[in-house]
Write a protein that holds these residues in place. Structure first.
Motif, short mmCIF file in Angstrom:
data_model
loop_
_atom_site.label_atom_id
_atom_site.label_comp_id
_atom_site.label_asym_id
_atom_site.label_seq_id
_atom_site.Cartn_x
_atom_site.Cartn_y
_atom_site.Cartn_z
N TYR A 217 0.88 -1.25 0.12
CA TYR A 217 0.04 -0.09 0.01
C TYR A 217 1.08 1.45 0.10
CZ TYR A 217 -3.59 3.40 1.25
OH TYR A 217 -4.01 4.47 1.21
N GLN A 218 0.77 1.96 -0.98
CA GLN A 218 1.21 3.41 -1.02
C GLN A 218 0.12 4.48 -1.20
OE1 GLN A 218 5.18 3.34 -3.26
NE2 GLN A 218 3.61 2.16 -4.36
N ARG A 219 0.02 5.72 -0.94
CA ARG A 219 -0.78 6.68 -1.42
C ARG A 219 -0.03 7.82 -2.04
NH1 ARG A 219 -4.00 10.51 1.17
NH2 ARG A 219 -3.38 9.62 3.10
N PHE A 220 -0.58 8.37 -3.04
CA PHE A 220 0.25 9.72 -3.58
C PHE A 220 -0.70 10.88 -3.87
CE2 PHE A 220 2.56 5.86 -5.05
CZ PHE A 220 3.70 6.23 -5.17
N LYS A 221 -0.09 12.02 -3.68
CA LYS A 221 -0.96 13.07 -3.73
C LYS A 221 -0.12 14.17 -4.49
CE LYS A 221 -3.28 16.74 -1.19
NZ LYS A 221 -3.69 17.29 0.12
N ASP A 222 -0.70 14.65 -5.82
CA ASP A 222 0.11 15.51 -6.70
C ASP A 222 1.52 15.09 -6.99
OD1 ASP A 222 -2.17 17.23 -6.49
OD2 ASP A 222 -1.24 18.20 -4.74
N GLY A 223 1.38 13.51 -7.21
CA GLY A 223 2.76 12.89 -7.53
C GLY A 223 3.64 12.48 -6.67
N ALA A 224 3.31 13.04 -5.41
CA ALA A 224 4.46 12.88 -4.18
C ALA A 224 3.65 11.61 -3.17
CB ALA A 224 4.59 13.97 -3.45
N ARG A 225 4.55 10.78 -2.91
CA ARG A 225 4.03 9.67 -1.99
C ARG A 225 3.77 10.25 -0.54
NH1 ARG A 225 7.43 5.02 -3.09
NH2 ARG A 225 9.03 6.29 -2.20
N VAL A 226 2.62 10.22 -0.13
CA VAL A 226 2.37 10.87 1.40
C VAL A 226 1.96 9.72 2.33
CG1 VAL A 226 1.44 12.71 0.54
CG2 VAL A 226 -0.19 10.92 0.74
N VAL A 227 1.82 8.45 1.77
CA VAL A 227 1.59 7.05 2.77
C VAL A 227 2.67 6.02 2.02
CG1 VAL A 227 0.23 5.52 3.75
CG2 VAL A 227 -0.76 7.77 3.46
N ASP A 228 3.27 5.48 2.99
CA ASP A 228 4.00 4.24 2.48
C ASP A 228 4.05 3.04 3.35
OD1 ASP A 228 5.71 2.75 1.40
OD2 ASP A 228 7.59 4.01 1.42
N TRP A 229 3.11 2.04 3.02
CA TRP A 229 3.11 1.06 4.07
C TRP A 229 3.52 -0.32 3.29
CZ3 TRP A 229 -2.61 1.47 6.12
CH2 TRP A 229 -2.91 2.61 6.67
N ARG A 230 4.49 -0.08 2.53
CA ARG A 230 5.18 -1.19 1.95
C ARG A 230 6.03 -1.88 2.89
NH1 ARG A 230 8.44 1.38 -3.03
NH2 ARG A 230 8.66 2.94 -1.25
N TRP A 231 6.04 -3.23 2.76
CA TRP A 231 6.78 -4.15 3.59
C TRP A 231 7.28 -5.47 2.85
CZ3 TRP A 231 5.34 -9.15 5.34
CH2 TRP A 231 6.16 -9.45 6.51
N ASN A 232 8.30 -5.89 3.26
CA ASN A 232 9.13 -7.05 2.67
C ASN A 232 8.98 -7.12 1.29
OD1 ASN A 232 10.53 -9.34 3.94
ND2 ASN A 232 8.58 -10.56 3.16
N LEU A 233 9.22 -5.90 0.60
CA LEU A 233 9.53 -5.76 -0.80
C LEU A 233 10.91 -6.03 -1.07
CD1 LEU A 233 7.31 -4.88 -3.16
CD2 LEU A 233 6.97 -4.16 -0.68
N GLU A 234 11.82 -6.40 -0.40
CA GLU A 234 13.48 -6.36 -0.60
C GLU A 234 13.10 -8.12 -0.68
OE1 GLU A 234 12.35 -5.05 2.22
OE2 GLU A 234 13.18 -3.11 2.60
N ALA A 235 12.44 -8.92 0.19
CA ALA A 235 12.58 -10.50 -0.17
C ALA A 235 11.86 -10.75 -1.41
CB ALA A 235 11.62 -10.87 0.99
N LEU A 236 10.80 -9.92 -1.76
CA LEU A 236 10.09 -10.16 -2.99
C LEU A 236 10.87 -9.92 -4.21
CD1 LEU A 236 7.75 -11.48 -4.60
CD2 LEU A 236 6.77 -8.91 -4.61
N ALA A 237 11.66 -8.72 -3.98
CA ALA A 237 12.79 -8.35 -5.17
C ALA A 237 13.71 -9.36 -5.33
CB ALA A 237 13.26 -7.01 -4.94
N GLU A 238 14.38 -9.97 -4.22
CA GLU A 238 15.40 -11.00 -4.26
C GLU A 238 14.59 -12.48 -4.74
OE1 GLU A 238 18.84 -12.93 -3.88
OE2 GLU A 238 18.37 -10.67 -3.33
#
Length: 329
Positions: A217-238
């Motif tokens: 989950y992320q939320r953007f406003k006017d192109g800028a990220r205002v909420v960042d609830w991302r978790w464990n994306l490093e493990a998925l990228a790996e």
């Protein structure tokens, strides 16, 4: 793409190594560099999952940008198709698919199968919403298996990664933002969801290389990220990276916003290879013209490391990077 000088420098270096006694074993290293740097391409990732599992959100989360449309009620993807996701010069080749069993329209699966056959993915992500790992999953996996069997018939064997998506929605509801490891109940529910999904994959005879829980989950406003609830994306990228051919690894490392460890590993390997080859060439009595090949090799090493870090490919990017570090160029 790299300029022709990069390819020529590696070709000349390979020819030189073939003429040095005992150095032929390094030819493989040069060819590896060619795959990484000359033949590089974006990774091809196919994502399968039920409507609402978070397929578009995951694309945005991996790139750290708002690039794919996220739907709240109906499928935002009506027809399966490959497309390039590009942001800030970083790119993924992404197979966008309608939700599994979406709208009870059987022709949609045929469209997905055609897209998979047309362009085989390097990695297939199978997304299951964390709160649905034990709800109607047998029907979903039966459809997934049919699609994977169609790929197998074509001779393709992509890496399969199961993704437990939207773990922020698991109980307790009060714990929405990461880190989730600090709450025992949340941590246990995530572990349970992973174990349940892993069991379903095993019973469906789908060989998942990894089962990775994530929040996207992320939320953007006017192109800028205002909420960042991302978790464990490093493990998925790996998990994705491990299934990629060498030709797709550099672009993947650049594209995944949370892949610092992968970038460091690639850069370290590249520097090690360039250094080993340089030592062999430098220690061998050779004409000046041959020794001059070390200059483009060292230049290529620098430009490649800077490129892996996320900057454009070229000498100008190197100069800007070194300048930012206080080095006079």
């Amino acid at each position: 793409m790299p300029d022709p000088e990069t390819a020529k420098a590696l070709d000349d270096l390979e020819d030189l190594l073939k003429r040095i006694p005992g150095a032929s074993k390094f030819v493989k290293d040069v060819r590896d560099l060619r795959d990484l740097l000359v033949n590089r391409r974006p990774p091809r990732i196919a994502v399968l999952g039920r409507r609402g599992s978070g397929k578009s959100s995951l694309a945005n989360a991996l790139l750290g940008a708002e690039v794919a449309t996220v739907g709240a009620v109906e499928d935002t993807t009506r027809v399966a198709g490959w497309y390039d996701i590009t942001t800030r010069g970083h790119a993924l080749r992404w197979l966008d698919t309608p939700g599994l069993r979406a709208g009870a329209e059987p022709e949609r699966r045929a469209e997905v199968e055609r897209a998979l056959r047309h362009e085989a993915p390097d990695v297939v992500l199978v997304l299951v919403k964390a709160t649905q790992v034990d709800a109607g999953i047998d029907e979903d996996l039966a459809e997934v298996k049919a699609l994977l069997d169609a790929l197998k018939d074509k001779g393709a064997a992509p890496r399969i990664v199961a993704v437990v998506a939207r773990v922020d929605e698991l109980a307790p509801a009060r714990v929405k933002a990461p880190p989730y490891d600090e709450d025992p109940a949340k941590r246990q529910n995530i572990q349970d969801a992973v174990a349940v999904l892993k069991g379903h994959f095993e019973r469906a005879s789908i060989a998942a290389a990894a089962v990775v829980p994530v929040a996207a989950y992320q939320r953007f406003k006017d192109g800028a990220r205002v909420v960042d609830w991302r978790w464990n994306l490093e493990a998925l990228a790996e998990a994705i990276f491990e299934g990629l051919p060498r030709t797709a690894q550099v672009e993947a490392a650049r594209a995944f916003e949370r892949s610092q460890d992968i970038r460091r590993r690639l850069a370290k390997g590249l520097v090690g290879t360039a250094t080993s080859v340089s030592v062999v060439v430098g220690a061998t009595p050779l004409p000046v013209a041959d020794l001059a090949l070390l200059i483009p090799l060292q230049t290529l090493m620098l430009t490649s490391v800077v490129y892996i870090s996320g900057r454009p490919f070229g000498a100008r990017a190197v100069a800007e990077r070194l300048g930012g570090l206080g080095v006079s160029v």
